[in-house]
Design a protein around this motif. Sequence first.
Motif, short mmCIF file in Angstrom:
data_model
loop_
_atom_site.label_atom_id
_atom_site.label_comp_id
_atom_site.label_asym_id
_atom_site.label_seq_id
_atom_site.Cartn_x
_atom_site.Cartn_y
_atom_site.Cartn_z
N UNK A 72 0.69 -1.24 -0.11
CA UNK A 72 0.03 -0.02 -0.11
C UNK A 72 0.94 1.20 0.16
N UNK A 73 2.19 1.17 0.25
CA UNK A 73 3.14 2.14 0.29
C UNK A 73 3.64 2.31 -0.95
N UNK A 74 3.59 3.68 -1.55
CA UNK A 74 4.07 3.82 -3.01
C UNK A 74 5.77 4.33 -2.68
N UNK A 75 6.62 3.86 -3.69
CA UNK A 75 7.88 4.38 -3.56
C UNK A 75 8.18 5.89 -2.83
N UNK A 76 8.92 6.15 -1.93
CA UNK A 76 9.13 7.41 -1.42
C UNK A 76 8.16 7.83 -0.39
N UNK A 77 7.15 6.90 -0.42
CA UNK A 77 5.92 7.33 0.56
C UNK A 77 6.31 6.73 1.92
N UNK A 78 5.31 6.83 2.94
CA UNK A 78 5.23 6.57 4.28
C UNK A 78 3.93 6.41 4.71
N UNK A 79 3.98 5.36 5.89
CA UNK A 79 2.96 5.12 6.70
C UNK A 79 3.02 5.53 8.12
N UNK A 80 2.14 6.29 8.58
CA UNK A 80 2.09 6.77 10.03
C UNK A 80 0.97 6.15 10.62
N UNK A 81 1.46 5.64 11.64
CA UNK A 81 0.48 4.62 12.41
C UNK A 81 0.57 4.57 13.83
N UNK A 82 -0.59 5.10 14.52
CA UNK A 82 -0.67 5.37 16.01
C UNK A 82 -0.34 4.19 16.68
N UNK A 83 0.27 4.24 17.80
CA UNK A 83 0.52 3.22 18.74
C UNK A 83 0.05 3.53 20.30
#
Length: 276
Positions: A226-237
């Motif tokens: 689901x993450x494109x090249x150069x992208x990021x996922x920000x996930x709460x913990x």
Amino acid sequence: MTDARAALREASARFAFSDTPRLDAELLLAHALGITRERLLLTLGDHAVPTTFVALVERRAAHEPVAYITGTRAFWTIDLLVGPGALVPRADSETLIEAAVAHFAGGAGPRRILDLGTGPGTLLFAALAEWPDATGVGVEASEAALGWARRNAAALEMEGRVALRHGDWGVGVAEAFDLVLANPPYIATDAELPREVHAHEPAGALFAGADGLDDYRVIARQLPALIAPGGAACIEIGWDQRDSAGALFRAAGLAVAVRADLAGHPRCLIATRPTG
């Protein structure tokens, strides 16, 4: 109660169970008067207290969330409509937007944004407000919460920029995104919660199995695609899940960094695709 200052003192005393009793009282009085809290504080001596305030105080004294009573909650740079069936937006979650801003600093910013478990659209609409040229997709398993997201899309005039889908995390999402956001349930099933949270907010947005990691396990498997090249996922913990949750995303082949909230607690995992 007729004097605003006295009314706020009395209401605050009844809200002693809250972490923010005075703030709660001010928000409710401003709502009863139909003005902003900032306006209330600037003109406090000018106001008689409307009789409607008494009913609002009673609801809060019964531990109903302030956001459900007023129907709105400020988050990042926007105001969101919220109510029963929707998780109340919390300031800690702004850490995810801060992390995303830092990731794209100096660049064009994300063009496509995915919010997994969008709820009332909290993270998605905050990100779209931050990047006006972006469009996004919000996926939510709860029809009730999705209804609030649709209301917010209309209220924020973002209907043309979002697609809101009923779904289970990333199942059926075939696109890769520049930015993926997620605030999944992460509370262990047997954890004790404040009465207002346990009694009013949707359990499906809070609890994630015996160790609080069930939904992270699902998302970690889906995220690399689901993450494109150069992208990021920000996930709460949760504040104590940096190592346990982080291990799941590293095992999925992702690079993981952590950003703390304003209290200094680990709050956001930033997952990226390794380069090279």
